[in-house]
Scaffold this motif. Sequence first.
Motif, PDB file in Angstrom:
ATOM      1  N   ALA A  34    -102.862 -33.672  -1.814  1.00 40.09           N
ATOM      2  CA  ALA A  34    -104.271 -33.311  -2.005  1.00 40.09           C
ATOM      3  C   ALA A  34    -105.151 -34.003  -0.963  1.00 40.09           C
ATOM      4  O   ALA A  34    -106.101 -33.402  -0.451  1.00 40.09           O
ATOM      5  CB  ALA A  34    -104.721 -33.671  -3.421  1.00 40.09           C
ATOM      6  N   LEU A  38    -107.618 -32.088   1.575  1.00 45.70           N
ATOM      7  CA  LEU A  38    -109.039 -32.460   1.637  1.00 45.70           C
ATOM      8  C   LEU A  38    -109.401 -32.933   3.038  1.00 45.70           C
ATOM      9  O   LEU A  38    -110.403 -32.495   3.617  1.00 45.70           O
ATOM     10  CB  LEU A  38    -109.368 -33.548   0.616  1.00 45.70           C
ATOM     11  N   SER A  41    -109.526 -30.054   5.506  1.00 47.29           N
ATOM     12  CA  SER A  41    -110.705 -29.213   5.278  1.00 47.29           C
ATOM     13  C   SER A  41    -111.965 -29.874   5.817  1.00 47.29           C
ATOM     14  O   SER A  41    -112.777 -29.239   6.499  1.00 47.29           O
ATOM     15  CB  SER A  41    -110.871 -28.937   3.780  1.00 47.29           C
ATOM     16  N   ARG A  68    -113.025 -23.683  -1.511  1.00 47.23           N
ATOM     17  CA  ARG A  68    -112.106 -23.734  -2.657  1.00 47.23           C
ATOM     18  C   ARG A  68    -110.983 -24.727  -2.430  1.00 47.23           C
ATOM     19  O   ARG A  68    -110.588 -25.444  -3.347  1.00 47.23           O
ATOM     20  CB  ARG A  68    -111.521 -22.355  -2.934  1.00 47.23           C
ATOM     21  N   LEU A  69    -110.465 -24.760  -1.207  1.00 39.65           N
ATOM     22  CA  LEU A  69    -109.418 -25.744  -0.892  1.00 39.65           C
ATOM     23  C   LEU A  69    -109.951 -27.161  -1.065  1.00 39.65           C
ATOM     24  O   LEU A  69    -109.287 -28.020  -1.652  1.00 39.65           O
ATOM     25  CB  LEU A  69    -108.938 -25.573   0.548  1.00 39.65           C
ATOM     26  N   LEU A  71    -112.596 -28.221  -2.803  1.00 39.97           N
ATOM     27  CA  LEU A  71    -112.919 -28.539  -4.194  1.00 39.97           C
ATOM     28  C   LEU A  71    -111.651 -28.720  -5.029  1.00 39.97           C
ATOM     29  O   LEU A  71    -111.537 -29.667  -5.814  1.00 39.97           O
ATOM     30  CB  LEU A  71    -113.805 -27.444  -4.787  1.00 39.97           C
ATOM     31  N   GLY A  72    -110.677 -27.837  -4.838  1.00 41.92           N
ATOM     32  CA  GLY A  72    -109.411 -27.965  -5.576  1.00 41.92           C
ATOM     33  C   GLY A  72    -108.678 -29.254  -5.252  1.00 41.92           C
ATOM     34  O   GLY A  72    -108.158 -29.931  -6.143  1.00 41.92           O
ATOM     35  N   SER A  73    -108.650 -29.606  -3.963  1.00 42.21           N
ATOM     36  CA  SER A  73    -107.970 -30.846  -3.586  1.00 42.21           C
ATOM     37  C   SER A  73    -108.728 -32.065  -4.098  1.00 42.21           C
ATOM     38  O   SER A  73    -108.111 -33.064  -4.487  1.00 42.21           O
ATOM     39  CB  SER A  73    -107.778 -30.920  -2.070  1.00 42.21           C
ATOM     40  N   VAL A  75    -110.464 -32.200  -6.906  1.00 43.31           N
ATOM     41  CA  VAL A  75    -110.130 -32.301  -8.334  1.00 43.31           C
ATOM     42  C   VAL A  75    -108.735 -32.903  -8.503  1.00 43.31           C
ATOM     43  O   VAL A  75    -108.528 -33.805  -9.334  1.00 43.31           O
ATOM     44  CB  VAL A  75    -110.238 -30.926  -9.022  1.00 43.31           C
ATOM     45  N   LEU A  76    -107.764 -32.431  -7.714  1.00 42.10           N
ATOM     46  CA  LEU A  76    -106.409 -32.993  -7.787  1.00 42.10           C
ATOM     47  C   LEU A  76    -106.400 -34.476  -7.432  1.00 42.10           C
ATOM     48  O   LEU A  76    -105.681 -35.266  -8.051  1.00 42.10           O
ATOM     49  CB  LEU A  76    -105.473 -32.250  -6.844  1.00 42.10           C
TER      50      LEU A  76
END
Length: 156
Positions: A34, A38, A41, A68-69, A71-73, A75-76
């Motif tokens: 992650a 992040l 990105s 999205r990448l 934000l998703g990373s 959160v992970l």
Amino acid sequence: MHSWFVALAHSSLGQFMQNSKWGFALVETVHLIALAILGGSVLILDLRLLGVLFKRESAPAIGRDLGRLLLGSLVLLIVSGVAMLSEEALKCYYNPAFRWKMALLAAAVVFYFTLHRRAVIRTGDGPPTFSTRAAAIVSLALWLGVGVAGRAIGLI
């Protein structure tokens, strides 16, 4: 705050992480993947804001594509970070590098979702301005600081 760290250390998650042979390694692997997503990105978007990469691409389009990448990373990273923290919560509570990491993480997230986003929108399709370049440099410095402080946690 101390009582929250104690409770986390004694929680079922904390007990699992402390007693599992592979739990920490697996969670740390997720954390590092992650982190790579992040970091990539952030780096791509900030290099666009600096005018180094993707000069012909719209900064808002790149921001949207990577959003999205990112934000998703993020959160992970937070979820896996809490799990890793539960393994040695009290050690981290007293660790100054951990406190720096949390402060820099908070600053980086707030900066990204406020001033950095405005800089991305302001840049549009055009060349970078002084303020968008400054936003990119601050962003890179904050995220680099999070990483350096995170690495320092294990050294202190």
